[in-house]
Every structure is written in C-alpha cells, then in structure tokens.
Design an enzyme around this catalytic site. Structure first.
Site, PDB file in Angstrom:
ATOM      1  N   HIS A 188       6.436  31.126  56.190  1.00  0.00           N
ATOM      2  CA  HIS A 188       6.100  29.817  55.907  1.00  0.00           C
ATOM      3  C   HIS A 188       6.708  29.268  54.306  1.00  0.00           C
ATOM      4  O   HIS A 188       5.502  29.692  53.679  1.00  0.00           O
ATOM      5  CB  HIS A 188       5.486  29.178  56.869  1.00  0.00           C
ATOM      6  CG  HIS A 188       5.691  27.355  56.996  1.00  0.00           C
ATOM      7  ND1 HIS A 188       7.482  26.470  57.462  1.00  0.00           N
ATOM      8  CD2 HIS A 188       6.062  26.654  56.794  1.00  0.00           C
ATOM      9  CE1 HIS A 188       7.179  25.940  57.370  1.00  0.00           C
ATOM     10  NE2 HIS A 188       6.327  25.322  56.375  1.00  0.00           N
ATOM     11  N   GLY A 205      46.790  34.422  57.279  1.00  0.00           N
ATOM     12  CA  GLY A 205      45.128  34.659  57.326  1.00  0.00           C
ATOM     13  C   GLY A 205      44.066  34.401  57.475  1.00  0.00           C
ATOM     14  O   GLY A 205      43.809  33.943  56.060  1.00  0.00           O
ATOM     15  N   GLU A 214      38.590  62.145  43.064  1.00  0.00           N
ATOM     16  CA  GLU A 214      39.045  60.591  42.941  1.00  0.00           C
ATOM     17  C   GLU A 214      40.422  60.696  41.978  1.00  0.00           C
ATOM     18  O   GLU A 214      40.554  60.681  41.220  1.00  0.00           O
ATOM     19  CB  GLU A 214      37.981  59.745  42.386  1.00  0.00           C
ATOM     20  CG  GLU A 214      38.205  58.287  42.049  1.00  0.00           C
ATOM     21  CD  GLU A 214      38.717  57.976  43.741  1.00  0.00           C
ATOM     22  OE1 GLU A 214      38.152  57.333  44.155  1.00  0.00           O
ATOM     23  OE2 GLU A 214      40.460  56.794  43.127  1.00  0.00           O
ATOM     24  N   ARG A 215      41.679  59.700  42.601  1.00  0.00           N
ATOM     25  CA  ARG A 215      42.851  59.689  41.655  1.00  0.00           C
ATOM     26  C   ARG A 215      42.841  58.287  41.161  1.00  0.00           C
ATOM     27  O   ARG A 215      43.569  58.833  39.659  1.00  0.00           O
ATOM     28  CB  ARG A 215      43.837  59.043  43.148  1.00  0.00           C
ATOM     29  CG  ARG A 215      43.971  58.497  43.381  1.00  0.00           C
ATOM     30  CD  ARG A 215      44.971  57.569  44.190  1.00  0.00           C
ATOM     31  NE  ARG A 215      44.785  56.479  45.042  1.00  0.00           N
ATOM     32  CZ  ARG A 215      45.783  55.802  46.269  1.00  0.00           C
ATOM     33  NH1 ARG A 215      46.552  56.886  46.730  1.00  0.00           N
ATOM     34  NH2 ARG A 215      44.895  55.194  46.585  1.00  0.00           N
ATOM     35  N   ARG A 267      44.136  45.224  56.904  1.00  0.00           N
ATOM     36  CA  ARG A 267      44.092  46.421  55.786  1.00  0.00           C
ATOM     37  C   ARG A 267      45.417  47.163  56.093  1.00  0.00           C
ATOM     38  O   ARG A 267      45.445  47.774  57.928  1.00  0.00           O
ATOM     39  CB  ARG A 267      43.406  46.339  55.383  1.00  0.00           C
ATOM     40  CG  ARG A 267      42.612  45.523  54.592  1.00  0.00           C
ATOM     41  CD  ARG A 267      40.962  45.787  53.756  1.00  0.00           C
ATOM     42  NE  ARG A 267      42.124  47.198  52.902  1.00  0.00           N
ATOM     43  CZ  ARG A 267      41.808  46.767  51.914  1.00  0.00           C
ATOM     44  NH1 ARG A 267      42.141  45.799  50.979  1.00  0.00           N
ATOM     45  NH2 ARG A 267      41.878  48.054  50.630  1.00  0.00           N
ATOM     46  N   GLU A 287      46.929  30.276  59.591  1.00  0.00           N
ATOM     47  CA  GLU A 287      46.559  31.467  61.218  1.00  0.00           C
ATOM     48  C   GLU A 287      47.303  31.611  61.996  1.00  0.00           C
ATOM     49  O   GLU A 287      47.769  30.456  62.347  1.00  0.00           O
ATOM     50  CB  GLU A 287      44.927  30.933  60.981  1.00  0.00           C
ATOM     51  CG  GLU A 287      44.365  31.914  62.169  1.00  0.00           C
ATOM     52  CD  GLU A 287      44.221  33.578  62.087  1.00  0.00           C
ATOM     53  OE1 GLU A 287      44.107  34.344  61.088  1.00  0.00           O
ATOM     54  OE2 GLU A 287      44.842  34.482  63.105  1.00  0.00           O
TER      55      GLU A 287
HETATM   56  P1  NAD Z   1      41.886  40.261  59.447  1.00  0.00           P
HETATM   57  O1  NAD Z   1      41.638  41.503  59.892  1.00  0.00           O
HETATM   58  O2  NAD Z   1      39.665  40.177  58.788  1.00  0.00           O
HETATM   59  O3  NAD Z   1      42.201  39.119  59.187  1.00  0.00           O
HETATM   60  C1  NAD Z   1      43.602  38.993  59.603  1.00  0.00           C
HETATM   61  C2  NAD Z   1      43.922  37.877  59.875  1.00  0.00           C
HETATM   62  O4  NAD Z   1      45.730  37.144  59.599  1.00  0.00           O
HETATM   63  C3  NAD Z   1      44.007  37.615  60.939  1.00  0.00           C
HETATM   64  O5  NAD Z   1      42.857  36.743  62.027  1.00  0.00           O
HETATM   65  C4  NAD Z   1      44.632  37.446  61.576  1.00  0.00           C
HETATM   66  O6  NAD Z   1      45.577  36.589  63.368  1.00  0.00           O
HETATM   67  C5  NAD Z   1      46.175  36.591  60.768  1.00  0.00           C
HETATM   68  N1  NAD Z   1      47.290  36.580  60.320  1.00  0.00           N
HETATM   69  C6  NAD Z   1      48.241  37.865  60.696  1.00  0.00           C
HETATM   70  N2  NAD Z   1      49.368  38.454  60.578  1.00  0.00           N
HETATM   71  C7  NAD Z   1      50.067  36.506  60.108  1.00  0.00           C
HETATM   72  C8  NAD Z   1      51.072  35.718  59.492  1.00  0.00           C
HETATM   73  N3  NAD Z   1      52.252  36.460  59.834  1.00  0.00           N
HETATM   74  N4  NAD Z   1      50.910  34.976  59.855  1.00  0.00           N
HETATM   75  C9  NAD Z   1      49.852  34.472  59.489  1.00  0.00           C
HETATM   76  N5  NAD Z   1      48.590  35.205  59.890  1.00  0.00           N
HETATM   77  C10 NAD Z   1      48.396  36.051  60.625  1.00  0.00           C
HETATM   78  O7  NAD Z   1      41.658  40.859  57.278  1.00  0.00           O
HETATM   79  P2  NAD Z   1      41.633  40.264  56.074  1.00  0.00           P
HETATM   80  O8  NAD Z   1      41.064  38.985  56.065  1.00  0.00           O
HETATM   81  O9  NAD Z   1      42.788  41.266  55.250  1.00  0.00           O
HETATM   82  O10 NAD Z   1      40.780  42.014  55.864  1.00  0.00           O
HETATM   83  C11 NAD Z   1      40.882  42.927  55.984  1.00  0.00           C
HETATM   84  C12 NAD Z   1      39.940  44.089  55.892  1.00  0.00           C
HETATM   85  O11 NAD Z   1      39.068  43.873  54.622  1.00  0.00           O
HETATM   86  C13 NAD Z   1      38.946  43.688  57.510  1.00  0.00           C
HETATM   87  O12 NAD Z   1      39.345  43.572  58.629  1.00  0.00           O
HETATM   88  C14 NAD Z   1      37.831  43.453  57.182  1.00  0.00           C
HETATM   89  O13 NAD Z   1      36.970  43.780  57.729  1.00  0.00           O
HETATM   90  C15 NAD Z   1      37.588  43.805  55.546  1.00  0.00           C
HETATM   91  N6  NAD Z   1      36.897  42.484  54.953  1.00  0.00           N
HETATM   92  C16 NAD Z   1      35.535  42.206  54.953  1.00  0.00           C
HETATM   93  C17 NAD Z   1      34.635  41.606  54.398  1.00  0.00           C
HETATM   94  C18 NAD Z   1      33.267  41.408  54.415  1.00  0.00           C
HETATM   95  O14 NAD Z   1      32.973  42.359  54.967  1.00  0.00           O
HETATM   96  N7  NAD Z   1      32.867  40.728  54.137  1.00  0.00           N
HETATM   97  C19 NAD Z   1      35.558  40.459  53.167  1.00  0.00           C
HETATM   98  C20 NAD Z   1      36.869  40.770  53.098  1.00  0.00           C
HETATM   99  C21 NAD Z   1      37.694  42.272  53.346  1.00  0.00           C
END
Ligand code: NAD
Length: 471
Positions: A444, A181, A35-36, A272, A204
């Site tokens: 219930h 987003g 782990e870094r 990401r 969005e």
């Molecule tokens: P995401 O892919 O869930 O959502 C990104 C959103 O940003 C999309 O709806 C996309 O259309 C929008 N978008 C992209 N470029 C844009 C722009 N220039 N202007 C406006 N909207 C734009 O990504 P995230 O929310 O960054 O999360 C990253 C990852 O982390 C996800 O893939 C998810 O799997 C994971 N994550 C999971 C959880 C959980 O399980 N509860 C919580 C947080 C993150």
C-alpha cells in the site's frame, strides 16, 4: 560455394526469431539466424512495438503536463522538435538492435544478412550482398512475421496514405489525420498524433472500437478517444480514396449515406497480412490457410517435418510475446522435449490512454461460449494510489469459476495496466483462486492492490468498496 551445414536455421530476426535462435544456442545447438534487413529485431523492434511505445511515452509527457494544470502546475504549450524526437526514438532502436546482434555473437549464433528462399525441405538459399549462400539444415524455424494490410482501394502510391510503418517515421504532424481502423494500431497511433496536435478522425467499420475487449474495460479508452480525437465514427467504412492536390479525398459510407472529405494524411490500420510470399515454400511441404498464414500444430510443426513456424506467420493473435513463446516451444520440440502451445495464458495490452490489458477468459468470451463465471470488479475511484496518480478512471476485474473459485481471466483498464496484468497472467497460469489473490498482501499504496481488492470484493469484504456477496 560449399553449402554451410547447421542444426537449426531461423528465418527472421523479430522477437520470435531471435528468441528461438538464442534459446536453441543456449541448449547447445548450432544455429544460423537469417535476416533480410540490415538491422536485427524485426517489425516489433524497428517499426512496431518499440518505436510506438517511445512515441506514446513522449505523447504522455505532453498529456501529463496539460493535466497538471488542475493540480496547480501550469506549463506553456509544448513545442515539438520533430528531428530531435525522431533522433531520440531512433537511438532507442539502434541501441536495442545492436544489443540483439551482440547477444547473438556472444552465444555463437551466426547471423546471415540476406533474403532466405527455400530450395527444398532441407536447403535454404540466402541471397547476401556477397552472393548466394546455401544452408543445409536439420530443422528450419520460419519467423518472417507480417506486414500492414493495405486494401487495393486505399493503395494510391501516395505517401500521404500511411501504414503504421510510415506513421512511426513521424515525417510531420498533419493538421487533419484520418485513421482507418479502431484496433490496436489505430488507437495507439491516433493517440500519438492527436496529442502532438493533429485533428484526428477515426473510423471503424464495427459498432465499437477495440472490438476484442470487454465493453466495460474499453469504456475509459472510448471516453478518452471521444475527448482527444476530433471524431470517432463507428459503423463507417471508407469506400474510395484519391489524391486531390496535397490532400487525400476520402469517400465514406455510413448507414447507406455517402460523403466526401479532404485529409492531409490517412493512416490505414485495418489489420496485418502474412509475409509468406517469395519464400520458396512451394518447394517444401509447408501448407497455408486461405489468408496465407502457415498451418502449424500445437508443437509449431508445419506440414513439412523439417520445418517449424512461429509468430505472426503462424497466424492466431499477432503479438510479439506470443511469437517469443512459440519460438521457445519450437526449439524445445526440436530438442526432443515434450512441449506444446496448450493452455498458454496470452496477455493482450493496448497502450492507449489509459492502458487496457487482459488475459485468460474475457467476459464477452464467457458469454459467447456459455461459460458460467462470477465477475468481481474493483473501480479505481476507490484506490488511493489511482487518485494520487490523478487517474481514477480505471477498473480491475476478475473472472472467477464459481465452484472452484479459480481465476479464469483478468481485465484491467487504467494507468499502467500493461504492467499490472502480469500478476493476472501468473494467477491464471498457476490456477490461483480468488482466495490466493485476496490473501496475498499487496503493498500500500499501489495500483496492484486493486487486484487484491477485486478478489476481496468477490467474497463481499473489499475494504474500500461496499460489495455484498450475492448468496
Ligand atoms: P486490428 O485487427 O487490431 O484492428 C483493425 C480494425 O480495423 C478492426 O477493428 C476492424 O474492424 C477495422 N477495419 C477493418 N477494415 C476497415 C475498413 N475498411 N474501414 C474501417 N474499419 C475497418 O489491426 P491493427 O490495429 O491494424 O493491428 C494489427 C495487429 O498488430 C493486431 O492484430 C495486433 O495484434 C498487433 N498490434 C499489437 C499491439 C499491441 O500489442 N499493443 C499494437 C499494435 C499492433
């Protein structure tokens, strides 16, 4: 220095890496976990799932206190002691991280703190504080994860433009926050900041937030966001950003119109990207897709026979529990078992207010792929438990294969949906039928009854709703 020999080296100690390392040790393998960072647990534990859930819990306590007014109980406005809140959050992280360290020790997993770099297909160089150490391994499992995407146009080098990492630090509560987003992170952290007092504008690019979820399930979350956020702007893209004194000037493009606004902070949550740089993988036979995620087959094998990859770095859905599952599969394959990531039911949970969760087939996916399904719904307004929680806005939905009556998918929106979905996962994994769910006695009054009643609704005899079976 003499190289260290091991059967398995795992690079990265997130929920994929540590789960794989521990399981391999439990199966009797000699394991080194590299782990870094100084702390174990990766993004999920240190700057992802766990801190965000802690902050969401704190936010929910405020929401609950506010809502209690309609139940005849009134509190004063909340006062937020940010250093104390941060210290509480940090205490959870350090407790969990040291727990991971102790579990590694008890299993005899050797933890090596330093950056791993592949010298060739069988050698990892680890740059530790004490100098370089070479590890010769039979198999490597790469579990180095992902990082927040930061498009070049947004990367001003100004700390007021945050990713989830900085947003979770909660340095202050900005008066005006722009969230770019409407996915998992934008919605979860938007909820946190809005509840703590920020005026949140969420933009969005697509025409809906939480685009992967079925629209009927997303509806209560959308309704919440419209109420709690200052504004939700769909079909809107952020063009340029620039520093303007203590604020960020943001240019928006929506329907061909441009406009500029000032914000105190901006959260960029647009997805990401893979952490594959500077790993030395060019010295191996590992190959990548065009986005930098490592190619793997259903056994988590890369194109290098000695190297496996799991979790975010292997692409697909970027979820912690998917990483842990893939870690177990990689270890089993290394141990000579016939395991593969095939037909795995992967739940998704968005910890918004209310929570949104689904597993297996979604209705949108069924439509897109032309899969014929019957859909049974149970609205929570008919659930005594949902009403006593004062949260009747939920919905439980089952997707059922018409001929076999098998449960193909489950979707739940509502209070505690993230916990409830586990029954759906079990049903889909076990090939349960709607009859199985309808016949199983659910206690219930609980929210779990909504799953049983949705199954009963499929047969046209749910006690608390009037749904006639279509013939
Ligand atoms: P995401 O892919 O869930 O959502 C990104 C959103 O940003 C999309 O709806 C996309 O259309 C929008 N978008 C992209 N470029 C844009 C722009 N220039 N202007 C406006 N909207 C734009 O990504 P995230 O929310 O960054 O999360 C990253 C990852 O982390 C996800 O893939 C998810 O799997 C994971 N994550 C999971 C959880 C959980 O399980 N509860 C919580 C947080 C993150």
């Amino acid at each position: 220095m003499e190289p260290i020999k091991t059967e398995i080296v795992v690079v990265g100690s997130g929920p994929g890496g540590y789960a794989a390392a521990f399981y391999a040790a439990d199966l009797g393998k000699k394991v080194i976990l590299v782990e870094r960072e100084k702390v174990l647990g990766g993004v999920c534990l240190n700057r992802g799932c766990i801190p965000s859930k802690a902050l969401l819990h704190a936010a929910h306590s405020i929401t609950s206190a506010r809502e209690s007014e309609r139940r005849g109980i009134t509190y004063g406005p909340p006062s937020i002691d940010l250093p104390k809140l941060r210290a509480w959050k940090e205490s959870i992280l350090s407790r969990l991280s040291s727990g991971v360290g102790q579990l590694a020790k008890m299993r005899g997993v050797q933890v090596m703190q330093g950056r791993g770099y592949f010298e060739d297909s069988r050698t990892l160089r680890v740059e530790t504080d004490q100098g370089q150490q070479f590890v010769k391994y039979d198999h490597a499992i790469i579990a180095v994860g992902s990082k927040p995407a930061m498009p070049r146009d947004f990367d001003l080098g100004n700390p007021r433009v945050m990713t989830s990492t900085e947003a979770l630090e909660l340095e202050d509560i900005p008066e005006n926050l722009l969230v770019i987003g409407g996915g998992y992170i934008g919605m979860e952290l938007g909820t946190v900041y809005a509840t703590f007092g920020s005026k949140v504008v969420l933009v969005e690019a697509l025409d809906s937030i939480l685009a992967g979820a079925d629209p009927d399930l997303a509806r209560p979350v959308v309704a919440y966001a419209k109420k709690a956020f200052k504004e939700v702007r769909l079909r809107t893209k952020v063009g340029k950003m620039s520093t303007s004194g203590k604020q960020i000037k943001v240019e928006f493009n929506a329907d061909g119109q441009k406009k500029e606004e000032l914000y105190d902070r901006v959260l960029v949550a647009v997805g990401r990207s893979a952490n594959a740089d500077d790993l030395g993988l060019e010295n191996t036979k590992v190959s990548f897709d065009e986005k930098g995620f490592i190619h793997v087959n259903e056994k988590q094998q890369t194109t290098d026979p000695a190297i496996f990859a799991i979790g975010d770095i292997a692409g697909g859905v970027l979820l912690a529990h998917k990483a842990s599952k893939e870690g177990r599969i990689a270890v089993e394959v290394i141990a000579g078992q016939d395991s593969a990531f095939v037909d795995v039911t992967m739940p998704a949970v968005v910890f918004t207010d209310p929570e949104l969760a689904w597993c297996g087939l979604t209705e949108s996916e069924a439509k897109a792929k032309g899969i014929e399904v019957a859909v049974a719904r149970f609205p929570w307004a008919a659930s005594g438990r949902a009403l006593s929680f004062d949260h009747p806005e939920g919905l439980t939905k089952l997707l059922i294969e018409p001929d076999t009556e098998r449960i193909l998918g489950v979707g739940i929106v509502g209070y505690g949906a993230g916990e409830l979905i586990a029954e759906g996962v079990l049903a889909v994994e076990m090939g349960a039928t709607a009859k199985d769910l309808a016949l199983a006695v659910h206690p219930h009054p609980t929210l779990s009854e909504t799953i049983m009643e949705a199954a009963e609704a499929f047969y046209g005899h749910s006690t608390h709703t009037m749904v006639r079976k279509k013939v």
